[in-house]
Scaffold this motif. Structure first.
Motif, short mmCIF file in Angstrom:
data_model
loop_
_atom_site.label_atom_id
_atom_site.label_comp_id
_atom_site.label_asym_id
_atom_site.label_seq_id
_atom_site.Cartn_x
_atom_site.Cartn_y
_atom_site.Cartn_z
N LEU A 379 26.32 -60.57 15.49
CA LEU A 379 27.75 -61.43 15.43
C LEU A 379 28.44 -61.20 16.72
O LEU A 379 28.91 -62.22 17.12
CB LEU A 379 28.55 -60.99 14.32
CG LEU A 379 29.84 -61.56 14.09
CD1 LEU A 379 29.80 -63.09 13.73
CD2 LEU A 379 30.71 -60.77 13.13
N PHE A 380 28.27 -60.22 17.22
CA PHE A 380 29.03 -59.93 18.82
C PHE A 380 28.39 -60.87 19.92
O PHE A 380 29.17 -61.53 20.41
CB PHE A 380 29.02 -58.87 19.27
CG PHE A 380 29.84 -57.45 18.47
CD1 PHE A 380 30.88 -58.15 17.50
CD2 PHE A 380 30.05 -56.50 18.63
CE1 PHE A 380 31.74 -57.43 16.73
CE2 PHE A 380 30.97 -55.44 18.01
CZ PHE A 380 31.75 -56.34 16.95
N GLY A 381 27.00 -61.00 19.81
CA GLY A 381 26.40 -61.87 20.71
C GLY A 381 26.71 -63.39 20.34
O GLY A 381 26.85 -64.02 21.55
N LEU A 382 26.81 -63.80 19.02
CA LEU A 382 26.75 -65.10 19.06
C LEU A 382 28.50 -65.34 19.33
O LEU A 382 28.62 -66.62 19.83
CB LEU A 382 26.66 -65.40 17.25
CG LEU A 382 25.20 -65.48 16.99
CD1 LEU A 382 25.12 -66.20 15.26
CD2 LEU A 382 24.69 -66.68 17.83
N SER A 383 29.31 -64.54 18.96
CA SER A 383 30.46 -64.53 19.04
C SER A 383 30.96 -65.03 20.98
O SER A 383 31.75 -65.67 21.29
CB SER A 383 31.68 -63.57 18.86
OG SER A 383 31.59 -63.49 17.28
#
Length: 500
Positions: A379-383
Motif C-alpha cells: 500500500l505504501f508503494g502504491l500510494s
C-alpha cells in the motif's frame, strides 16, 4: 516632422531575458530530480534480480542506464526549446515510466524461470518492447516540442483535430469484433503484428477542440436562466452541446462496451466546460446525465439485452465478484478477484520487488499492472505512485492557472484532468469501486499507443508551462527574433515578466 529618438537597446533588451536575476529556468533542478528517479529505477531492477536469482546479473544496470540516456536526451531538448518549462513534470513521468519498464522486465524474468530458461535479453519480451516504445515516445515528444513553439498555433487546426479525434474514437466501434475487441471491450484496431488503441490519441485531439470551442462560446454558456439552491443553472437552449456529448459518450458505452472510455470523454468535456464558465451547475448536470444514462443502459441490458448486454454483464461481475458462478464462468470475475487477492496479499509494505506472484493475475502487464505492483510494493508503494500521478496533475493545473491565454488554460486543465481521471478509472476498476474498464495505466502498462499518446500529453504540458513560467512574450519564452523594446519599456514590463 522627425520621429523622436529611441534609446539604444541594452543587453537586457536583446533577448537575453534568461540572464535577468529572478527569472530562473530550473533546468538543473530537473536534471537532479531525473538522476534521482533513475537511481530508484535501478534499485527496483536490482532488487527484482536479487530476489529471483539470489544474485545480481552482470547486466542488471543496463535497462536503467538506457532509460537514463533516453530521458537525458529529452531533458536536453527541453533545456533548449522550452527552457522555462515546469522542472517537475519530466522527472516524475520518467520515474513512473522507468518503474513500468522494470516491472515488465520482472514479468519476463518470471516467465523465463517458469520455462526453465536463462535471464531474458534486455530487448526481449514485454520489457524490451516497452523500452523500444519508450524510445519512440520520447522521439515524438521531442518532435512536438521542436515543431510547436507556441501552443496557441494549435488552435488553427482545432476543428480538423476534433473531427479526426471523433473518427479515431469510432473506428473500433464499427470494426468487426475480430479486429477490435480485447477482453470484451472494442477499443483496438488489430493489425498483423501490432494493435493500436486510437482512443488514446483521440483524447488529445478532443481536448484541443473542446478548448477552442469553449473559449469562443463560454460567454453564452455562462448565462444563467434560473437559480436553485444557490446555484445558477444554464438556459435550456444552451444544453445542446452537453446533450450531444452525452449521447456520444453513451454510444461509446454501448458499442465500444467500455464504461471507462465513455466516462473519460464525457468527464473531460464537462470539466473543461466548468473551467471555462466557472458554473458548478454544469458539473451537477453532467453527473446527473452520465449516471442516469449508465443506469438506463444497465436496465436495458437486463431486460432487452442486445448491444446493452455486455455492459450489464460487466456491471453484474462488479456487483457480485465473489459469486462462485461469476468467478468460474468464462469472462467472469476471476481476473478481478485475483487482482483483489494480490492487493490484499501485498499488505502495507508488499512482498518486495520480484518476491510476489503477479502472473496469477490475468493481463497483469496491461490494465491490472497496479494489482501486480501492489502485491510487491504494498500500500505504501502504491500510494507513492499515486502521489506521483497526483503531482503531475497538480503541476498541470498550476500551469493552467499560470498561462496567460484562455486557450492554453483550457488545454492544460483538460490534459491534466484527463490524466487524473484515467488513473481514477483504472484504479477504481481494479479495486472494485467501479466496473472494470479496458483502459491502460498511463506510463506503466505495456503498450505503445498509450505510452506515445501520454508522452505527447506531457510534451504539450511542458510547452504550455514554458509559456506560463517564462517571460511575457507571444510564445511565453524569450523573444529573440521580434522587435526589441527600449530600456524604459523593458523596465516597465519586468513586473509582469519576472514572477516569484
Amino acid at each position: 516632422m522627425t520621429a523622436p529618438a529611441v534609446p539604444a537597446p541594452s543587453p537586457a533588451s536583446t533577448g537575453e531575458l534568461s540572464r535577468i536575476p529572478g527569472l530562473r529556468t530550473r533546468r538543473n533542478a530537473e536534471l537532479g530530480l531525473l538522476a534521482f528517479a533513475m537511481v530508484l529505477v535501478a534499485a527496483f531492477g536490482a532488487t527484482v534480480e536479487a530476489n529471483k536469482y539470489d544474485e545480481l546479473q552482470p547486466n542488471f544496470w543496463v535497462p536503467a542506464a538506457l532509460l537514463s540516456i533516453l530521458f537525458l536526451g529529452l531533458h536536453i531538448v527541453v533545456r533548449y526549446v522550452a527552457p522555462y518549462a515546469d522542472p517537475v513534470l519530466l522527472p516524475t513521468v520518467a520515474l513512473i515510466n522507468g518503474i513500468g519498464v522494470a516491472f515488465l522486465r520482472r514479468i519476463d524474468i518470471a516467465n523465463a524461470l517458469n520455462e526453465k530458461q536463462g535471464p531474458p535479453g534486455i530487448f526481449s519480451g514485454i520489457g524490451g518492447r516497452q523500452l523500444a516504445w519508450t524510445l519512440i515516445s520520447l522521439i515524438l515528444a521531442s518532435v512536438l516540442l521542436l515543431l510547436i513553439r507556441d501552443h496557441k498555433n494549435i488552435s488553427k487546426y482545432a476543428y480538423t483535430l476534433g473531427l479526426t479525434g471523433i473518427v479515431l474514437m469510432m473506428i473500433p466501434a464499427v470494426l468487426p469484433a475480430s479486429l477490435s475487441e480485447v477482453n470484451g471491450a472494442k477499443l483496438w484496431i488489430k493489425l498483423p503484428g501490432v494493435s493500436i488503441q486510437p482512443g488514446e490519441f483521440a483524447k488529445l485531439m478532443l481536448v484541443t477542440f473542446f478548448a477552442y470551442y469553449l473559449v469562443r462560446k463560454r460567454e453564452v454558456l455562462s448565462l444563467a436562466s434560473k437559480r436553485f439552491l444557490g446555484i445558477d443553472f444554464p438556459r435550456g437552449r444552451d444544453l445542446g452541446p452537453v446533450v450531444t456529448v452525452w449521447l456520444f459518450s453513451l454510444l461509446v458505452l454501448v458499442f465500444e462496451k467500455d464504461l471507462g472510455t465513455a466516462l473519460l470523454y464525457f468527464g473531460l468535456f464537462i470539466v473543461t466546460l466548468y473551467v471555462a464558465t466557472e458554473r458548478s451547475s454544469w458539473l451537477i448536470i453532467g453527473l446527473l446525465l452520465f449516471f442516469g444514462g449508465v443506469y438506463i443502459a444497465y436496465l436495458l441490458g437486463a431486460s432487452v439485452g442486445g448491444p446493452f448486454a455486455n455492459f450489464y454483464d460487466r456491471a453484474d461481475v462488479w456487483l457480485n465478484p465473489f459469486d462462485p458462478e461469476q468467478y468460474n464462468r468464462l469472462g467472469g470475475s476471476y481476473q478481478l478477484v485475483q487482482g483483489l487477492l494480490g492487493l490484499g496479499t501485498g499488505g502495507l509494505f508488499g512482498a518486495g520487488p520480484g518476491a510476489g506472484s503477479p502472473l496469477s493475475v490475468p493481463e497483469v502487464q496491461n490494465d491490472f499492472i497496479f494489482a501486480g505492483l501492489g502485491e510487491e510494493i504494498g500500500l505504501f508503494g502504491l500510494s507513492a505512485l499515486l502521489v506521483c500521478y497526483m503531482l503531475i496533475a497538480m503541476r498541470g493545473l498550476r500551469t493552467a492557472l499560470g498561462v496567460r491565454d484562455s486557450f492554453g488554460k483550457l488545454v492544460a486543465g483538460g490534459l491534466s484532468f484527463t490524466l487524473g481521471l484515467q488513473v481514477f478509472v483504472i484504479l477504481g476498476g481494479i479495486t472494485g469501486l467501479i466496473p472494470l474498464t479496458g483502459q491502460t495505466t498511463p506510463f506503466l502498462s505495456a503498450g505503445g499507443s498509450s505510452l506515445m499518446a501520454n508522452w505527447l500529453l506531457i510534451a504539450m504540458l511542458l510547452r504550455i508551462s514554458n509559456a506560463a513560467r517564462g517571460p511575457a512574450t507571444g510564445a511565453g519564452g524569450p523573444d529573440r527574433s521580434g522587435p526589441k523594446k527600449a530600456p524604459t519599456q523593458l523596465h516597465g514590463a519586468m513586473t509582469e515578466v519576472i514572477k516569484p
